[in-house]
Scaffold this active site. Structure first.
Site, PDB file in Angstrom:
ATOM      1  N   LYS A  46      43.881  15.470  -7.614  1.00 42.75           N
ATOM      2  CA  LYS A  46      44.171  16.836  -8.067  1.00 42.75           C
ATOM      3  C   LYS A  46      45.644  16.988  -8.430  1.00 42.75           C
ATOM      4  CE  LYS A  46      40.082  18.861  -6.380  1.00 42.75           C
ATOM      5  NZ  LYS A  46      39.195  19.924  -6.465  1.00 42.75           N
ATOM      6  N   LYS A 104      32.590  11.482 -10.243  1.00 41.42           N
ATOM      7  CA  LYS A 104      31.508  12.241  -9.591  1.00 41.42           C
ATOM      8  C   LYS A 104      31.247  13.572 -10.307  1.00 41.42           C
ATOM      9  CE  LYS A 104      33.636  15.222  -6.222  1.00 41.42           C
ATOM     10  NZ  LYS A 104      33.259  16.186  -5.244  1.00 41.42           N
ATOM     11  N   LYS A 138      31.907  20.640  -9.685  1.00 41.77           N
ATOM     12  CA  LYS A 138      31.746  22.002 -10.207  1.00 41.77           C
ATOM     13  C   LYS A 138      32.965  22.479 -10.991  1.00 41.77           C
ATOM     14  CE  LYS A 138      31.475  23.631  -5.598  1.00 41.77           C
ATOM     15  NZ  LYS A 138      32.599  23.158  -4.787  1.00 41.77           N
TER      16      LYS A 138
HETATM   17  N1  AQP Z   1      28.715  14.692  -6.981  1.00 39.37           N
HETATM   18  C1  AQP Z   1      28.389  14.817  -5.708  1.00 39.37           C
HETATM   19  N2  AQP Z   1      27.437  14.030  -5.159  1.00 39.37           N
HETATM   20  C2  AQP Z   1      27.088  14.160  -3.864  1.00 39.37           C
HETATM   21  N3  AQP Z   1      27.637  15.081  -3.028  1.00 39.37           N
HETATM   22  C3  AQP Z   1      28.574  15.900  -3.538  1.00 39.37           C
HETATM   23  N4  AQP Z   1      29.291  16.903  -3.004  1.00 39.37           N
HETATM   24  C4  AQP Z   1      30.116  17.426  -3.940  1.00 39.37           C
HETATM   25  N5  AQP Z   1      29.948  16.784  -5.102  1.00 39.37           N
HETATM   26  C5  AQP Z   1      29.000  15.821  -4.888  1.00 39.37           C
HETATM   27  C6  AQP Z   1      29.151  17.351  -1.630  1.00 39.37           C
HETATM   28  O1  AQP Z   1      28.955  18.753  -1.639  1.00 39.37           O
HETATM   29  C7  AQP Z   1      29.505  19.287  -0.432  1.00 39.37           C
HETATM   30  C8  AQP Z   1      30.327  20.496  -0.731  1.00 39.37           C
HETATM   31  O2  AQP Z   1      31.437  20.131  -1.498  1.00 39.37           O
HETATM   32  P1  AQP Z   1      32.611  21.167  -1.670  1.00 39.37           P
HETATM   33  O3  AQP Z   1      32.201  22.262  -2.540  1.00 39.37           O
HETATM   34  O4  AQP Z   1      33.122  21.617  -0.346  1.00 39.37           O
HETATM   35  O5  AQP Z   1      33.780  20.308  -2.303  1.00 39.37           O
HETATM   36  P2  AQP Z   1      33.826  19.093  -3.263  1.00 39.37           P
HETATM   37  O6  AQP Z   1      33.323  17.878  -2.559  1.00 39.37           O
HETATM   38  O7  AQP Z   1      35.227  19.029  -3.774  1.00 39.37           O
HETATM   39  O8  AQP Z   1      32.796  19.499  -4.415  1.00 39.37           O
HETATM   40  P3  AQP Z   1      33.064  19.668  -5.959  1.00 39.37           P
HETATM   41  O9  AQP Z   1      31.777  20.120  -6.559  1.00 39.37           O
HETATM   42  O10 AQP Z   1      33.663  18.429  -6.534  1.00 39.37           O
HETATM   43  O11 AQP Z   1      34.113  20.876  -6.014  1.00 39.37           O
HETATM   44  P4  AQP Z   1      35.480  20.996  -6.799  1.00 39.37           P
HETATM   45  O12 AQP Z   1      35.208  20.547  -8.197  1.00 39.37           O
HETATM   46  O13 AQP Z   1      35.845  22.456  -6.719  1.00 39.37           O
HETATM   47  O14 AQP Z   1      36.482  20.144  -6.092  1.00 39.37           O
HETATM   48  C9  AQP Z   1      30.293  18.181   0.243  1.00 39.37           C
HETATM   49  O15 AQP Z   1      29.524  17.663   1.315  1.00 39.37           O
HETATM   50  C10 AQP Z   1      30.438  17.148  -0.828  1.00 39.37           C
HETATM   51  O16 AQP Z   1      30.510  15.838  -0.294  1.00 39.37           O
END
Ligand code: AQP
Length: 332
Positions: free
Chosen positions: A115, A197, A200
């Site tokens: 990030k 990965k 969102k």
């Molecule tokens: N691509 C993924 N595959 C499997 N698991 C995933 N998780 C996120 N992306 C994937 C799991 O979702 C849970 C919640 O995640 P989070 O919202 O707390 O944060 P994150 O991991 O940073 O998810 P994002 O979607 O990538 O958010 P942004 O883009 O805002 O940083 C966790 O258990 C995570 O492992």
């Protein structure tokens, strides 16, 4: 004497609309764990504000995530469902743990490194200390197990280090939590760039499938998913796009990847994509319908998150008081 059920804590942050990755990597697995464990499922809104959020959207998403939890099959009466900012102990414990964490260990977190490339010098301090707040979330409930996707494994290991250090310096206080990584779906990749990965906060909407995407959008995104020119359905790192589609199918159906590969002998990517799209639509459509109903019943949602906050607050405050006392803060 009845044995104490083991404790689970997990959450999703409302930093964007939830993706299929969030669903398959986290929420879908919680549903299977709720019978066996005493579960705390949280909407971690304080984590979302580590990057800029539009207030109205943040409120909508927070309630939508709560609705997605329930619509996916998390039973509110059996679990503690709550919103992180409703339990002030998370912020307070986070400060206490910040004072027991090192710049060096936080600087090694790959999510922060990724990030900071994007934000440069103007990266928020909250993104740096994010894993400490995550440790506070988990340790306040003395969670034994934290179900997360692979991307969060490093943060969880840091939570373990922080817990062990506190226990060593101030005497045993926290349960040292274990990660629970799902067998299938632990890392769903971006549909347009399968080397990263599914996220969102990704800018290209064709890279992710949202839990609330309408069926025709899901079909279109899957049909546009990047594959390769090999043309044979194989589960290999040389075909990351195809591997990702197999992983999605495997996770939704609960069938090992090898069995899926076997069932596509003599078939091509068109058939695979059709089946992946069908399986995503049939998995998500009933959830979407329930989410829409729940979002129209704000009184019910309020009842759930208020009850959840009361229960969570009781447990979290007990741990926080213990931490304060051990550190040497004078009780009121
Ligand atoms: N691509 C993924 N595959 C499997 N698991 C995933 N998780 C996120 N992306 C994937 C799991 O979702 C849970 C919640 O995640 P989070 O919202 O707390 O944060 P994150 O991991 O940073 O998810 P994002 O979607 O990538 O958010 P942004 O883009 O805002 O940083 C966790 O258990 C995570 O492992």
């Amino acid at each position: 004497m009845e044995e104490r059920k083991k404790i689970i804590f997990s959450g999703v942050k409302p930093s964007g609309d939830l993706t299929l990755g969030n669903y398959l990597g986290a929420i879908k697995n919680w549903v299977n764990l709720q019978e066996e464990y005493d579960c705390y499922f949280c909407v971690v809104d304080l984590h979302a504000i580590t990057v800029k959020q539009e207030p109205k959207e943040l409120r909508r998403r927070t309630l939508e995530i709560l609705s997605i939890y329930i619509a996916s099959g998390i039973v509110p009466e059996k679990n503690t469902l709550f919103i992180q900012s409703h339990v002030s102990a998370h912020s307070e414990a986070s400060w206490l743990l910040n004072c027991n964490s090192y710049m060096g260990e936080l600087g090694r977190m790959t999510q922060f490194k990724d990030k900071s490339q994007k934000y440069g010098e103007s990266i928020g301090a909250g993104l740096f200390t994010y894993p400490v707040l995550m440790a506070a979330d988990i340790l306040l409930y003395n969670a034994d197990l934290v179900p997360v996707g692979i991307d969060q494994k490093q943060h969880l290991e840091l939570s373990r280090d922080i817990a062990e250090r506190f226990n060593r310096v101030y005497s045993p206080t926290f349960t040292v939590p274990d990660a629970y990584i799902p067998t299938f779906g632990a890392k769903i990749m971006d549909l347009q760039d399968p080397s990263k990965k599914m996220s969102k906060s990704e800018e290209n909407p064709n890279g992710y499938i949202l839990i609330m995407d309408p069926p025709e959008v899901i079909r279109k995104k899957v049909s546009r998913a990047v594959t390769d020119s090999i043309g044979v359905v194989n589960y290999t790192d040389d075909q990351p796009g195809v591997k990702n589609l197999i992983n999605i199918l495997s996770s939704i159906k609960g069938v090992p990847a090898e069995d899926i590969v076997k069932s596509y002998e003599g078939l091509g990517y068109a058939e695979l994509k059709r089946d992946v799209a069908d399986s995503i639509v049939s998995e998500l459509e009933p959830i979407q319908n329930k989410v829409r109903d729940l979002m129209n019943d704000k009184t019910y949602l309020e009842e759930i998150y208020k009850k959840g906050a009361d229960k969570a607050n009781y447990v979290a405050m007990k741990t926080l008081r213990k931490m304060q006392k051990k550190i040497g803060l004078i009780p009121r």
